[in-house]
Scaffold this motif. Structure first.
Motif, PDB file in Angstrom:
ATOM      1  N   GLU A 118       0.822  -1.208   0.000  1.00 24.69           N
ATOM      2  CA  GLU A 118       0.000   0.000   0.000  1.00 24.69           C
ATOM      3  C   GLU A 118       0.860   1.263   0.000  1.00 24.69           C
ATOM      4  N   ARG A 119       2.033   1.183   0.622  1.00 28.34           N
ATOM      5  CA  ARG A 119       2.897   2.359   0.717  1.00 28.34           C
ATOM      6  C   ARG A 119       3.693   2.621  -0.557  1.00 28.34           C
ATOM      7  N   ARG A 120       3.781   1.620  -1.467  1.00 31.97           N
ATOM      8  CA  ARG A 120       4.552   1.782  -2.698  1.00 31.97           C
ATOM      9  C   ARG A 120       3.633   1.522  -3.888  1.00 31.97           C
ATOM     10  N   SER A 121       3.239   2.579  -4.547  1.00 28.84           N
ATOM     11  CA  SER A 121       2.199   2.480  -5.575  1.00 28.84           C
ATOM     12  C   SER A 121       2.658   1.732  -6.817  1.00 28.84           C
ATOM     13  N   ASN A 122       3.978   1.567  -7.012  1.00 22.66           N
ATOM     14  CA  ASN A 122       4.462   0.852  -8.187  1.00 22.66           C
ATOM     15  C   ASN A 122       4.776  -0.621  -7.883  1.00 22.66           C
ATOM     16  N   ALA A 123       4.576  -1.030  -6.634  1.00 27.78           N
ATOM     17  CA  ALA A 123       4.876  -2.420  -6.255  1.00 27.78           C
ATOM     18  C   ALA A 123       3.679  -3.309  -6.579  1.00 27.78           C
ATOM     19  N   ALA A 124       3.941  -4.397  -7.303  1.00 24.05           N
ATOM     20  CA  ALA A 124       2.875  -5.333  -7.671  1.00 24.05           C
ATOM     21  C   ALA A 124       2.853  -6.562  -6.776  1.00 24.05           C
ATOM     22  N   ILE A 125       4.014  -6.949  -6.229  1.00 23.13           N
ATOM     23  CA  ILE A 125       4.144  -8.210  -5.487  1.00 23.13           C
ATOM     24  C   ILE A 125       4.969  -7.975  -4.236  1.00 23.13           C
ATOM     25  N   ALA A 126       4.581  -8.625  -3.136  1.00 26.40           N
ATOM     26  CA  ALA A 126       5.379  -8.626  -1.908  1.00 26.40           C
ATOM     27  C   ALA A 126       5.468 -10.044  -1.382  1.00 26.40           C
ATOM     28  N   MET A 127       6.660 -10.397  -0.870  1.00 27.18           N
ATOM     29  CA  MET A 127       6.902 -11.741  -0.343  1.00 27.18           C
ATOM     30  C   MET A 127       7.387 -11.655   1.093  1.00 27.18           C
ATOM     31  N   PRO A 128       7.040 -12.654   1.906  1.00 24.58           N
ATOM     32  CA  PRO A 128       7.490 -12.666   3.290  1.00 24.58           C
ATOM     33  C   PRO A 128       8.841 -13.366   3.444  1.00 24.58           C
ATOM     34  N   ARG A 129       9.361 -13.334   4.652  1.00 23.07           N
ATOM     35  CA  ARG A 129      10.456 -14.222   5.035  1.00 23.07           C
ATOM     36  C   ARG A 129       9.864 -15.602   5.264  1.00 23.07           C
ATOM     37  N   VAL A 130      10.434 -16.627   4.652  1.00 24.06           N
ATOM     38  CA  VAL A 130       9.929 -17.992   4.776  1.00 24.06           C
ATOM     39  C   VAL A 130      10.900 -18.798   5.633  1.00 24.06           C
ATOM     40  N   VAL A 207       9.920 -12.092 -13.104  1.00 21.78           N
ATOM     41  CA  VAL A 207      10.708 -11.424 -14.145  1.00 21.78           C
ATOM     42  C   VAL A 207       9.811 -10.597 -15.051  1.00 21.78           C
ATOM     43  N   ARG A 208       8.647 -11.113 -15.407  1.00 29.51           N
ATOM     44  CA  ARG A 208       7.740 -10.337 -16.260  1.00 29.51           C
ATOM     45  C   ARG A 208       7.262  -9.064 -15.561  1.00 29.51           C
ATOM     46  N   ALA A 209       7.021  -9.147 -14.267  1.00 25.13           N
ATOM     47  CA  ALA A 209       6.628  -7.947 -13.527  1.00 25.13           C
ATOM     48  C   ALA A 209       7.752  -6.907 -13.567  1.00 25.13           C
ATOM     49  N   ARG A 210       8.990  -7.360 -13.366  1.00 24.16           N
ATOM     50  CA  ARG A 210      10.112  -6.422 -13.379  1.00 24.16           C
ATOM     51  C   ARG A 210      10.354  -5.855 -14.777  1.00 24.16           C
ATOM     52  N   LEU A 211      10.269  -6.700 -15.816  1.00 24.82           N
ATOM     53  CA  LEU A 211      10.474  -6.208 -17.169  1.00 24.82           C
ATOM     54  C   LEU A 211       9.442  -5.150 -17.539  1.00 24.82           C
ATOM     55  N   ALA A 212       8.259  -5.249 -16.957  1.00 24.33           N
ATOM     56  CA  ALA A 212       7.209  -4.262 -17.206  1.00 24.33           C
ATOM     57  C   ALA A 212       7.375  -3.014 -16.338  1.00 24.33           C
ATOM     58  N   GLY A 213       8.420  -2.985 -15.503  1.00 23.22           N
ATOM     59  CA  GLY A 213       8.693  -1.809 -14.708  1.00 23.22           C
ATOM     60  C   GLY A 213       8.083  -1.800 -13.328  1.00 23.22           C
ATOM     61  N   ARG A 214       7.477  -2.906 -12.900  1.00 19.46           N
ATOM     62  CA  ARG A 214       6.879  -2.989 -11.570  1.00 19.46           C
ATOM     63  C   ARG A 214       7.918  -3.385 -10.532  1.00 19.46           C
ATOM     64  N   GLU A 215       7.652  -3.031  -9.274  1.00 16.68           N
ATOM     65  CA  GLU A 215       8.532  -3.395  -8.175  1.00 16.68           C
ATOM     66  C   GLU A 215       8.064  -4.685  -7.511  1.00 16.68           C
ATOM     67  N   ILE A 216       9.031  -5.429  -6.974  1.00 19.27           N
ATOM     68  CA  ILE A 216       8.766  -6.617  -6.169  1.00 19.27           C
ATOM     69  C   ILE A 216       9.469  -6.413  -4.834  1.00 19.27           C
ATOM     70  N   LEU A 217       8.746  -6.680  -3.744  1.00 21.34           N
ATOM     71  CA  LEU A 217       9.263  -6.400  -2.411  1.00 21.34           C
ATOM     72  C   LEU A 217       9.528  -7.687  -1.633  1.00 21.34           C
ATOM     73  N   ALA A 218      10.666  -7.734  -0.959  1.00 23.82           N
ATOM     74  CA  ALA A 218      10.937  -8.768   0.044  1.00 23.82           C
ATOM     75  C   ALA A 218      10.769  -8.102   1.404  1.00 23.82           C
ATOM     76  N   VAL A 219       9.811  -8.593   2.186  1.00 24.27           N
ATOM     77  CA  VAL A 219       9.428  -7.951   3.446  1.00 24.27           C
ATOM     78  C   VAL A 219       9.812  -8.894   4.580  1.00 24.27           C
ATOM     79  N   SER A 220      10.962  -8.672   5.182  1.00 24.59           N
ATOM     80  CA  SER A 220      11.517  -9.644   6.128  1.00 24.59           C
ATOM     81  C   SER A 220      10.823  -9.634   7.478  1.00 24.59           C
TER      82      SER A 220
END
Length: 365
Positions: A118-130, A207-220
């Motif tokens: 919600e805080r990053r309008s260009n982020a499409a995906i977020a992942m947790p620490r597993v 990779v497709r999300a990044r190639l399209a210019g979207r951000e991916i977040l790792a949220v530890s």
């Protein structure tokens, strides 16, 4: 509770989240993970079981435990990606949390991922620490990057448990065991490519999300626990590579390279990729996997026209270069594959070659 506090203080509505659980013959996993789903309470607004033609009664286990949930029933087990795509379409909310049937969630993890997005309008995906339930003192992974050989580099793979970072970290690929996506920010008409059988389908999405210019977040600071995995695919139940895993790893990596890597990069990296393929074939021969390698080649050849059409779309709409996306480093390699002295020596030589090649090639991308 971030969302309830925000609603009380600002009058903004609480963010609604759909949870999608991917399942195939996973009743034993669901019995362990569903109590955590129930404990989520109002942290999720909707719960879906994406069932890939199970025959072990997992659907009934789900509905008995989560009577307010809904089953999206697929008539055949095409792939986990096909189930996720079905959930992507069926969810009634824009924020969608996906979890495998052996993932144990918490309300804090779900809400932390949603808050980061919600805080990053260009982020499409977020992942947790597993973290593995059987090894709670170590991180299994938290996000991923892209190796130039076409592999996924797991971030902080098998690292000792450590305090979380102060903010989400930008990464370049995705691991699908557990992640959250904002549907309205997804840049492509296709979610999970149905051409992938099992492995690398998530790498392709990231990779497709990044190639399209979207951000991916790792949220530890969003932590989930990961169970035993799928027999005949995951390493954890048996500790060795099953034939289906070998096939889908080889085939998936080739599909990813053909679809997502630019023509210039394929030319520049071509000699290094060829050397790696020869090493891979030699390793397959040593382990009796040549039939799986050959089948992967046949499947890729038969589907080449479809892969090329997908490539045309991706390359025509990309927003970042391979130089921004790709990384070097040791070949991402499971230690289970290098048991003997000769295999370890061969791996060391392969790593030395690939590292040297990347130092030169990255300047030409």
């Amino acid at each position: 509770d971030h969302f309830r506090h925000r609603a009380r203080t600002t009058g903004i509505a609480i963010l609604k989240i759909t949870l999608c659980i991917v399942n195939h013959d996973g009743a034993v996993h669901l019995r362990d993970s569903l109590p955590c789903v129930i404990a989520l309470g109002s942290a999720v607004d909707e719960v879906l079981l994406l069932d890939n033609a199970s025959a072990d009664g997992g659907q009934e286990v789900f509905l008995k435990s989560v009577p307010y949930g809904r089953v999206i029933q697929l008539t055949e087990n095409r792939s986990p990606g096909a189930a996720r795509s079905a959930g992507f379409k069926a969810a009634r909310n824009d924020y969608i949390m996906f979890a495998d049937n052996d993932i144990r969630l918490s309300a804090a993890a779900v809400q932390t991922l949603a808050s980061a997005l919600e805080r990053r309008s260009n982020a499409a995906i977020a992942m947790p620490r597993v973290v593995l339930t059987e090894r709670p003192d170590r991180i299994q992974y938290e996000g991923a990057y892209c190796h130039w050989l076409g592999h996924m580099i797991l971030r902080n793979e098998d690292s000792p448990l450590q305090p979380p970072e102060s903010a989400p970290v930008l990464v370049d690929s995705m691991v699908s065991a557990c992640f959250m996506v904002v549907r309205s920010r997804w840049p492509d008409a296709v979610f999970f490519d149905p051409g992938y059988r099992f492995y690398y389908e998530d790498h392709d999405v990231g990779v497709r999300a990044r190639l399209a210019g979207r951000e991916i977040l790792a949220v530890s600071d969003a932590v989930v626990m990961h169970g035993a995995g799928t027999p005949n695919l995951s390493l954890r139940p048996g500790g060795s590579y099953a034939p289906r895993r070998v096939l889908t790893l080889i085939e998936g990596r080739w599909r990813h390279l053909i679809k997502n890597v630019s023509t210039r990069s394929l030319v520049v990296l071509g000699p290094g990729l060829l050397a790696y393929e020869l090493a891979q074939l030699a390793g397959a021969a040593a382990k009796g996997w040549v039939p799986h390698w050959w089948r992967a080649l046949c499947n890729t050849t038969q589907g080449f026209k479809e892969i090329r059409a997908a490539r045309s779309v991706i390359q025509g709409t990309r927003r970042i270069t391979d130089r921004e996306l790709l990384r070097g480093g040791p070949v991402p390699f499971r230690p289970e594959l290098a048991g003997g002295r000769s295999a370890k020596l061969a791996l060391a030589m392969l790593n030395a070659f690939c590292s040297a090649y990347w130092k030169i090639a990255q300047r030409l991308l």
